[in-house]
Design an enzyme around this catalytic site. Structure first.
Site, PDB file in Angstrom:
ATOM      1  N   HIS A 147      -9.401   1.105   5.652  1.00 23.53           N
ATOM      2  CA  HIS A 147      -8.085   1.348   6.256  1.00 23.53           C
ATOM      3  C   HIS A 147      -8.264   2.321   7.420  1.00 23.53           C
ATOM      4  O   HIS A 147      -9.074   3.248   7.355  1.00 23.53           O
ATOM      5  CB  HIS A 147      -7.122   1.932   5.214  1.00 23.53           C
ATOM      6  CG  HIS A 147      -5.701   1.901   5.685  1.00 23.53           C
ATOM      7  ND1 HIS A 147      -5.212   2.813   6.588  1.00 23.53           N
ATOM      8  CD2 HIS A 147      -4.689   1.048   5.403  1.00 23.53           C
ATOM      9  CE1 HIS A 147      -3.943   2.517   6.841  1.00 23.53           C
ATOM     10  NE2 HIS A 147      -3.589   1.453   6.132  1.00 23.53           N
TER      11      HIS A 147
ATOM     12  N   SER B  72       4.075  -1.778  10.365  1.00 23.70           N
ATOM     13  CA  SER B  72       5.538  -1.802  10.532  1.00 23.70           C
ATOM     14  C   SER B  72       6.157  -3.155  10.177  1.00 23.70           C
ATOM     15  O   SER B  72       7.154  -3.554  10.774  1.00 23.70           O
ATOM     16  CB  SER B  72       5.924  -1.369  11.944  1.00 23.70           C
ATOM     17  OG  SER B  72       5.532  -0.026  12.170  1.00 23.70           O
TER      18      SER B  72
ATOM     19  N   GLY C 121       3.020   2.582  10.798  1.00 24.85           N
ATOM     20  CA  GLY C 121       3.943   3.693  10.584  1.00 24.85           C
ATOM     21  C   GLY C 121       4.694   4.112  11.837  1.00 24.85           C
ATOM     22  O   GLY C 121       5.348   5.153  11.857  1.00 24.85           O
TER      23      GLY C 121
ATOM     24  N   GLU D 246      -4.659  -4.804  11.009  1.00 19.61           N
ATOM     25  CA  GLU D 246      -3.639  -3.769  11.155  1.00 19.61           C
ATOM     26  C   GLU D 246      -3.857  -3.029  12.471  1.00 19.61           C
ATOM     27  O   GLU D 246      -4.675  -2.096  12.530  1.00 19.61           O
ATOM     28  CB  GLU D 246      -3.730  -2.757  10.009  1.00 19.61           C
ATOM     29  CG  GLU D 246      -3.528  -3.345   8.632  1.00 19.61           C
ATOM     30  CD  GLU D 246      -3.039  -2.305   7.625  1.00 19.61           C
ATOM     31  OE1 GLU D 246      -2.023  -2.563   6.989  1.00 19.61           O
ATOM     32  OE2 GLU D 246      -3.658  -1.228   7.508  1.00 19.61           O
TER      33      GLU D 246
ATOM     34  N   LYS E 142       0.077   4.255  -0.211  1.00 18.85           N
ATOM     35  CA  LYS E 142      -0.578   5.423   0.418  1.00 18.85           C
ATOM     36  C   LYS E 142      -0.375   6.668  -0.463  1.00 18.85           C
ATOM     37  O   LYS E 142      -0.282   6.535  -1.684  1.00 18.85           O
ATOM     38  CB  LYS E 142      -0.067   5.606   1.844  1.00 18.85           C
ATOM     39  CG  LYS E 142      -0.217   4.327   2.689  1.00 18.85           C
ATOM     40  CD  LYS E 142       0.032   4.522   4.150  1.00 18.85           C
ATOM     41  CE  LYS E 142      -0.143   3.195   4.878  1.00 18.85           C
ATOM     42  NZ  LYS E 142       0.030   3.301   6.315  1.00 18.85           N
TER      43      LYS E 142
ATOM     44  N   GLU F 215      -6.646   4.756   8.331  1.00 19.02           N
ATOM     45  CA  GLU F 215      -6.463   6.177   7.983  1.00 19.02           C
ATOM     46  C   GLU F 215      -7.722   6.755   7.344  1.00 19.02           C
ATOM     47  O   GLU F 215      -8.013   7.936   7.504  1.00 19.02           O
ATOM     48  CB  GLU F 215      -5.228   6.317   7.065  1.00 19.02           C
ATOM     49  CG  GLU F 215      -3.944   6.062   7.843  1.00 19.02           C
ATOM     50  CD  GLU F 215      -2.797   5.457   7.043  1.00 19.02           C
ATOM     51  OE1 GLU F 215      -2.852   5.458   5.803  1.00 19.02           O
ATOM     52  OE2 GLU F 215      -1.844   4.967   7.677  1.00 19.02           O
TER      53      GLU F 215
ATOM     54  N   ASN G  55       0.856  -1.183   0.000  1.00 21.77           N
ATOM     55  CA  ASN G  55       0.000   0.000   0.000  1.00 21.77           C
ATOM     56  C   ASN G  55       0.897   1.240   0.000  1.00 21.77           C
ATOM     57  O   ASN G  55       1.494   1.576   1.017  1.00 21.77           O
ATOM     58  CB  ASN G  55      -0.888  -0.029   1.258  1.00 21.77           C
ATOM     59  CG  ASN G  55      -1.728   1.233   1.419  1.00 21.77           C
ATOM     60  OD1 ASN G  55      -1.811   2.060   0.507  1.00 21.77           O
ATOM     61  ND2 ASN G  55      -2.353   1.380   2.580  1.00 21.77           N
TER      62      ASN G  55
HETATM   63  P1  13P Z   1       3.334   0.609   7.666  1.00 23.42           P
HETATM   64  O1  13P Z   1       3.855  -0.677   7.069  1.00 23.42           O
HETATM   65  O2  13P Z   1       4.014   1.829   7.114  1.00 23.42           O
HETATM   66  O3  13P Z   1       3.292   0.552   9.151  1.00 23.42           O
HETATM   67  O4  13P Z   1       1.806   0.732   7.175  1.00 23.42           O
HETATM   68  C1  13P Z   1       0.967  -0.346   7.308  1.00 23.42           C
HETATM   69  C2  13P Z   1      -0.288  -0.031   6.586  1.00 23.42           C
HETATM   70  O5  13P Z   1      -1.049   0.816   7.011  1.00 23.42           O
HETATM   71  C3  13P Z   1      -0.568  -0.746   5.326  1.00 23.42           C
HETATM   72  O6  13P Z   1      -1.853  -0.507   4.890  1.00 23.42           O
END
Ligand code: 13P
Length: 254
Positions: free
Chosen positions: A99, A217, A177, A171, A11, A101, A9
């Site tokens: 997600h 992560s 992140g 997640e 983003k 976010e 992803n």
């Molecule tokens: P990170 O791998 O940057 O922690 O992000 C995970 C994520 O949100 C994938 O959708």
């Protein structure tokens, strides 16, 4: 045997030029990835690059393109939205829905998410449905119930024939992140719990084959340990998917 999936992803990262370089690096090393019918990779770039990205992978088996979100509406006067039909028409196979976010910054609640799941399925896209708890819920010990509720609200209303087309991504928000990965045991415990909930709701056979990804992560160093867990069927990778070498190492770890 369950299918394994590693999804990247991206983003809201990369210029078109950077996306182009990343795609070329990954596609140029496709032989190394060891893809087959039970080991698939999904690249999930930003919307404007989807058509280009698809043109790069169209001929490659078991390598797919996905989108990061879709509208809950079919079509019409929804400025700025991108529909499931549009995504399907430019070659997407998968779409992330729910997600954290999107839930956090765009107030996407359970009813909206279920409409998105239905839109995706109506246009032959496979939803990658995200669930996961924030830190305070983890600390209070209520994470299992929290995640179960997210699944019942957003996914478990589907009839079996539609549910089997979905993928679940666990997640934990505190791991996204932050560099703070769930331990392999934490991931395995949650994935096992999710699978037994699927078994309860849809039956043992469906639960046994449903793909459940871990995200948060996950990187080239910890991927092998996470993927060695019995109920972890791959990963949804954020930051580490922006570096071709790291992403390829993660794919090879499965
Ligand atoms: P990170 O791998 O940057 O922690 O992000 C995970 C994520 O949100 C994938 O959708």
């Amino acid at each position: 045997m369950r299918v394994k999936i590693v999804a990247g992803n991206w983003k809201m990262n990369t210029s078109y030029q950077e996306a182009h370089t990343l795609m070329e690096e990954i596609v140029g090393r496709k032989a190394e990835l060891g893809l087959h019918d039970a080991k698939k990779v999904v690249l999930i770039p930003p919307f404007p690059y989807l058509q280009y990205a698809y043109s790069e992978i169209a001929e490659i088996e078991n390598l797919y393109i996905g989108a990061q979100d879709c509208s809950r509406h079919e079509r019409g006067a929804y400025t700025g939205e991108v529909s499931a039909l549009m995504l399907q028409s430019v070659g997407c196979e998968y779409v992330i829905i729910g997600h954290s976010e999107r839930r956090q910054y765009h107030q996407e609640h359970a009813d909206i998410l279920f409409e998105k799941v239905e839109q995706a399925l109506a246009h032959d896209l496979r939803p990658i449905f995200c669930c996961g708890e924030p830190l305070d819920i983890r600390s209070s010990g209520h994470h299992n119930n929290y995640v179960i509720q997210q699944l019942y609200d957003g996914l478990f209303q589907l009839p079996t024939e539609k549910f089997v087309k979905t993928v679940i991504a666990y997640e934990p928000i505190w791991a996204i992140g932050t560099g703070k990965t769930a331990t392999a045991q934490q991931a395995q415990d949650m994935h096992r719990m999710i699978r037994s909930e699927i078994e309860k709701h849809y039956g043992t056979e469906i639960g046994k084959y449903h793909v459940i990804l871990y995200g948060g992560s996950c990187n080239a160093k910890n991927a092998a340990e996470l993927f060695s867990c019995e109920d972890v069927d791959g990963g949804l990778i954020g930051g580490a998917s922006l570096n071709a070498e790291d992403f390829i190492q993660i794919i090879k770890a499965i």
